[in-house]
Enzyme design. Sequence first.
Site, PDB file in Angstrom:
ATOM      1  CB  VAL A  19       5.491 -14.069  53.101  1.00  0.00           C
ATOM      2  CG1 VAL A  19       6.755 -13.771  52.293  1.00  0.00           C
ATOM      3  CG2 VAL A  19       5.641 -15.395  53.846  1.00  0.00           C
ATOM      4  CD  GLU A 132      17.440 -19.441  48.029  1.00  0.00           C
ATOM      5  OE1 GLU A 132      18.204 -19.383  47.067  1.00  0.00           O
ATOM      6  OE2 GLU A 132      17.352 -20.453  48.767  1.00  0.00           O
ATOM      7  CB  ILE A 139      18.272 -21.533  54.724  1.00  0.00           C
ATOM      8  CG1 ILE A 139      17.813 -21.636  56.168  1.00  0.00           C
ATOM      9  CG2 ILE A 139      19.655 -22.144  54.556  1.00  0.00           C
ATOM     10  CD1 ILE A 139      17.589 -23.065  56.646  1.00  0.00           C
ATOM     11  N   GLY A 190       2.940 -17.537  62.699  1.00  0.00           N
ATOM     12  CA  GLY A 190       3.056 -17.322  61.257  1.00  0.00           C
ATOM     13  C   GLY A 190       3.888 -18.373  60.542  1.00  0.00           C
ATOM     14  CG  ASP A 204       5.362 -26.797  53.583  1.00  0.00           C
ATOM     15  OD1 ASP A 204       5.023 -25.853  52.841  1.00  0.00           O
ATOM     16  OD2 ASP A 204       6.437 -26.799  54.226  1.00  0.00           O
ATOM     17  CE  LYS A 208       8.839 -25.486  52.801  1.00  0.00           C
ATOM     18  NZ  LYS A 208       8.585 -25.390  54.243  1.00  0.00           N
ATOM     19  N   GLY A 307       8.285 -18.126  58.849  1.00  0.00           N
ATOM     20  CA  GLY A 307       8.006 -16.840  59.492  1.00  0.00           C
ATOM     21  C   GLY A 307       8.100 -15.709  58.488  1.00  0.00           C
TER      22      GLY A 307
END
Length: 434
Positions: A19, A132, A139, A190, A204, A208, A307
């Site tokens: 990232v 975000e 998104i 990735g 994960d 979220k 990604g």
Amino acid sequence: MSASSPAPITVALLGGGTVGSQVARLLVDNAADLAARVGAPLQLIGVAVRDASRARDGVPAHLVTDDAASLTARGADIVVEVMGGIEPARSLILSAMAAGSSVVTANKALLAADGGTLYRAAADNGVDLYFEASVAGAIPLLRPLRESLAGDRVEKVLGIVNGTTNFILTKMESEGADYSVALAEAQALGYAEADPTADVGGHDAAAKAAILAELAFHTRVTADDVSCEGITGVTAADVEAARDMGFVIKLLAVAERTLDDSGVIVRVHPAMVPNDHPLASVRNAFNAVFVEAESAGAMMFYGRGAGGAPTASAVLGDLVAVARNRISGGRGPGESTYAGLHVRSIDEARTRYYVNLDVADRPGVLAAIAQAFADNGVSIQVVRQDGHGDDAGLIVRTHLATEGSLRRTVDNLRMLDAVKNVVGVMRVEGEAGP
Ligand code: NAP
Ligand code: HSE
């Protein structure tokens, strides 16, 4: 600096991996557009990594350092944390805020473990905390929840929020791919976390789900509050059985109010979704999240969930927003946990179930099995028998039932002579009706 050339907004980047390298690239490639949108240039002053000797595409070599603490202490206007993990990320974010820097982070693990500490530090130091990119990659989802839907009452959030597992399940479903080969491909692209067990174990997605639930229900929710089951137990046979019945298997995150409205239940688990449900067509590393709100009704947010470049897009959006706040002297929204709803056990969750049984094929077996469901108040929707004699298999799909009553049913089934094995139990989501 003259009045016509505003002072740059300085940016320190912690992390130059999948990232971070894309964030650095976009800051350089899109510098003119970003300056025009912000009203001042965004100036990257350093990129902290572990191994500063390694060349990195998109990252100006002269800005790379292995001294994250010193970079953080320089008091940049904005510190972007994309290194991941709990420590040293948390300490660096806290010292950045203490030095007056606003923070943009993609670190869902940290936010879900200890977001309250970060929010408090942001408030104490009068700086912003934006995140975000921490949920659903590119998104725009958290800003709609934090801002656009701030006047509504969210009832439920349901979606696919992990790209790696959706990629693996898609490959297993459409190509019959082997689980470990699909995981290796997701890592190479990735999508996966540094430790991919966070993806396949559901942690994960659970982090979220906690972030989404906190924003949706104005209630403190941490990763520990989320009932979590990953995809490691999903077999090729489950995928095939789902396909035979017109379903696909997806790893879902669900956050919903309890029936009596006094609490919320947050859960992550694999579930069968009917082929005609919009979530069934969300493939590969794409994510999609449904939000149901009292006045707005149902909305679906869809796009690339993982990604480098998609996630960097969300980071850049936050950077622009925070930079504008720095210039105007304003701040974005802080933590909102005023509702203080109780986070309840998954035992109270109501869903439909698929139960796959290996049974003896003889008179009375079906009646005994049906009785076990009835004894626990679980209503049967469909029963299908495959094979006969010693190879008989029975698939039962239920109407809505609570998790607790289904668990007791399965315990009772295991004690029946007629049931040789409970081959699989999976929740079914996305069907209409009772
Ligand atoms: P990554 O490729 O592993 O990159 C991590 C970067 O941080 C690397 O440059 C690493 O340095 C650096 N780093 C790690 N620990 C450090 C330390 N103690 N001191 C200095 N530098 C350190 O991870 P990523 O995929 O970019 O993910 C970064 C964050 O974004 C995570 O919180 C992740 O959950 C989140 N995220 C990722 C995605 C995605 O699709 N990848 C999507 C959304 C959110 P080296 O390069 O020298 O090892
Ligand atoms: N590992 C995460 C995923 C990255 O696969 O969804 C995006 O948060």
